[in-house]
Design a protein around this motif. Sequence first.
Motif, PDB file in Angstrom:
ATOM      1  N   LEU A 267     -35.299 -40.952  56.735  1.00  0.00           N
ATOM      2  CA  LEU A 267     -35.286 -40.201  55.485  1.00  0.00           C
ATOM      3  C   LEU A 267     -35.258 -38.734  55.884  1.00  0.00           C
ATOM      4  CD1 LEU A 267     -35.531 -40.118  52.340  1.00  0.00           C
ATOM      5  CD2 LEU A 267     -37.989 -39.869  52.674  1.00  0.00           C
ATOM      6  N   MET A 268     -34.158 -38.043  55.550  1.00  0.00           N
ATOM      7  CA  MET A 268     -34.025 -36.627  55.890  1.00  0.00           C
ATOM      8  C   MET A 268     -34.163 -35.780  54.637  1.00  0.00           C
ATOM      9  SD  MET A 268     -31.041 -36.643  58.843  1.00  0.00           S
ATOM     10  CE  MET A 268     -31.516 -35.023  59.480  1.00  0.00           C
ATOM     11  N   SER A 269     -34.703 -34.581  54.800  1.00  0.00           N
ATOM     12  CA  SER A 269     -34.932 -33.739  53.626  1.00  0.00           C
ATOM     13  C   SER A 269     -34.496 -32.302  53.891  1.00  0.00           C
ATOM     14  CB  SER A 269     -36.411 -33.773  53.229  1.00  0.00           C
ATOM     15  OG  SER A 269     -37.189 -33.135  54.222  1.00  0.00           O
ATOM     16  N   TRP A 270     -34.107 -31.649  52.815  1.00  0.00           N
ATOM     17  CA  TRP A 270     -33.777 -30.223  52.837  1.00  0.00           C
ATOM     18  C   TRP A 270     -34.582 -29.547  51.745  1.00  0.00           C
ATOM     19  CZ3 TRP A 270     -31.593 -27.239  48.893  1.00  0.00           C
ATOM     20  CH2 TRP A 270     -31.204 -25.950  49.249  1.00  0.00           C
ATOM     21  N   LYS A 271     -35.282 -28.507  52.131  1.00  0.00           N
ATOM     22  CA  LYS A 271     -36.108 -27.777  51.166  1.00  0.00           C
ATOM     23  C   LYS A 271     -35.506 -26.396  50.957  1.00  0.00           C
ATOM     24  CE  LYS A 271     -40.283 -30.314  52.462  1.00  0.00           C
ATOM     25  NZ  LYS A 271     -39.693 -31.201  53.468  1.00  0.00           N
ATOM     26  N   GLY A 272     -35.085 -26.129  49.735  1.00  0.00           N
ATOM     27  CA  GLY A 272     -34.398 -24.878  49.422  1.00  0.00           C
ATOM     28  C   GLY A 272     -35.177 -23.644  49.801  1.00  0.00           C
ATOM     29  N   THR A 273     -36.488 -23.663  49.618  1.00  0.00           N
ATOM     30  CA  THR A 273     -37.318 -22.494  49.905  1.00  0.00           C
ATOM     31  C   THR A 273     -37.284 -22.164  51.396  1.00  0.00           C
ATOM     32  OG1 THR A 273     -39.210 -23.991  50.054  1.00  0.00           O
ATOM     33  CG2 THR A 273     -38.902 -22.821  47.986  1.00  0.00           C
ATOM     34  N   LYS A 274     -37.149 -23.209  52.228  1.00  0.00           N
ATOM     35  CA  LYS A 274     -37.121 -23.005  53.677  1.00  0.00           C
ATOM     36  C   LYS A 274     -35.876 -22.211  54.073  1.00  0.00           C
ATOM     37  CE  LYS A 274     -38.611 -26.435  56.030  1.00  0.00           C
ATOM     38  NZ  LYS A 274     -38.717 -27.748  56.680  1.00  0.00           N
ATOM     39  N   LEU A 275     -34.734 -22.551  53.421  1.00  0.00           N
ATOM     40  CA  LEU A 275     -33.490 -21.852  53.717  1.00  0.00           C
ATOM     41  C   LEU A 275     -33.587 -20.398  53.273  1.00  0.00           C
ATOM     42  CD1 LEU A 275     -30.615 -22.392  54.842  1.00  0.00           C
ATOM     43  CD2 LEU A 275     -29.870 -22.661  52.487  1.00  0.00           C
ATOM     44  N   HIS A 276     -34.173 -20.162  52.093  1.00  0.00           N
ATOM     45  CA  HIS A 276     -34.309 -18.808  51.588  1.00  0.00           C
ATOM     46  C   HIS A 276     -35.168 -17.959  52.521  1.00  0.00           C
ATOM     47  CE1 HIS A 276     -33.473 -20.527  47.323  1.00  0.00           C
ATOM     48  NE2 HIS A 276     -32.383 -20.287  47.997  1.00  0.00           N
ATOM     49  N   SER A 277     -36.273 -18.542  53.014  1.00  0.00           N
ATOM     50  CA  SER A 277     -37.174 -17.780  53.881  1.00  0.00           C
ATOM     51  C   SER A 277     -36.483 -17.433  55.198  1.00  0.00           C
ATOM     52  CB  SER A 277     -38.459 -18.556  54.141  1.00  0.00           C
ATOM     53  OG  SER A 277     -38.193 -19.769  54.815  1.00  0.00           O
ATOM     54  N   ARG A 278     -35.613 -18.360  55.678  1.00  0.00           N
ATOM     55  CA  ARG A 278     -34.868 -18.071  56.918  1.00  0.00           C
ATOM     56  C   ARG A 278     -33.935 -16.887  56.701  1.00  0.00           C
ATOM     57  NH1 ARG A 278     -33.031 -24.110  58.928  1.00  0.00           N
ATOM     58  NH2 ARG A 278     -35.066 -24.797  59.637  1.00  0.00           N
ATOM     59  N   ARG A 279     -33.258 -16.890  55.537  1.00  0.00           N
ATOM     60  CA  ARG A 279     -32.334 -15.801  55.257  1.00  0.00           C
ATOM     61  C   ARG A 279     -33.063 -14.463  55.166  1.00  0.00           C
ATOM     62  NH1 ARG A 279     -28.821 -18.892  50.613  1.00  0.00           N
ATOM     63  NH2 ARG A 279     -27.313 -19.891  51.992  1.00  0.00           N
ATOM     64  N   GLU A 280     -34.266 -14.488  54.605  1.00  0.00           N
ATOM     65  CA  GLU A 280     -35.034 -13.262  54.417  1.00  0.00           C
ATOM     66  C   GLU A 280     -35.442 -12.660  55.772  1.00  0.00           C
ATOM     67  OE1 GLU A 280     -38.209 -14.469  51.937  1.00  0.00           O
ATOM     68  OE2 GLU A 280     -36.910 -14.773  50.186  1.00  0.00           O
ATOM     69  N   HIS A 281     -35.618 -13.539  56.781  1.00  0.00           N
ATOM     70  CA  HIS A 281     -36.075 -13.065  58.072  1.00  0.00           C
ATOM     71  C   HIS A 281     -34.942 -12.489  58.915  1.00  0.00           C
ATOM     72  CE1 HIS A 281     -39.729 -15.590  57.267  1.00  0.00           C
ATOM     73  NE2 HIS A 281     -40.270 -14.510  57.783  1.00  0.00           N
ATOM     74  N   HIS A 282     -33.690 -12.756  58.501  1.00  0.00           N
ATOM     75  CA  HIS A 282     -32.555 -12.264  59.303  1.00  0.00           C
ATOM     76  C   HIS A 282     -32.169 -10.866  58.890  1.00  0.00           C
ATOM     77  CE1 HIS A 282     -31.713 -15.684  61.794  1.00  0.00           C
ATOM     78  NE2 HIS A 282     -31.815 -16.501  60.757  1.00  0.00           N
TER      79      HIS A 282
END
Length: 217
Positions: free
Chosen positions: A202-217
């Motif tokens: 069972l694989m999952s993607w969490k939208g907030t995780k992607l947003h936080s990655r973008r914010e750190h770049h």
Amino acid sequence: MNPESIDIVPYQKQDYEAVCKLLVESFKAKFQALVTLEDQDIQRLLMKVWVQDPNPSTMKQFVVKENQEVVGVLSLKWKAPSTSLPKTKPISWTPLVKQFGYFNVLKFWIGMHALEYTPAADECYIDHLAIRSSHRNQGIGRRFLAFAQQFTIESGFHVLTLHVAHKNQGAIRLYHKLAFEVEQSKYNALRHFGFKEPVWHLMSWKGTKLHSRREHH
């Protein structure tokens, strides 16, 4: 097919037969592990057993077409509110047994049941994603997944999930590239019996995780 020019459009009733044909072609090995039938008969059986009209309050399907032909399909589902539980149309089993044989129908039903999954309240689930063999490696799968991620965010869900067999390492690599992570890995006896594939992730993607990655770049 240029990934940028791929149009993802809502599924319509007239797409039903084409979608069933595509599912049989895409998941041929899995269906053949279930039943001893020719492809056309597997398609006919699927069309008799599979729900034709997804409940719009719990499920949406989308397709990609080229020259009016369906070359890809994506199905998303989520938990039904208690006030709008989906209504299922009863299946007439006797004619199916006469046409396809008792064991084929039984194993097919067990296989379909083994793939059932009930998402949590805040979860959007990819029920199936299929692409015609002639159109693979052209960016359609990646576009579908990006579309599903956007749908998840816009619909207010917190997580997008899917199941994938451990053997399907190519798909797993693609999911990892798009920020999906393995949530849990389980042995499933029904899926082992039906599809000869014992371990599923069972694989999952969490939208907030992607947003936080973008914010750190």
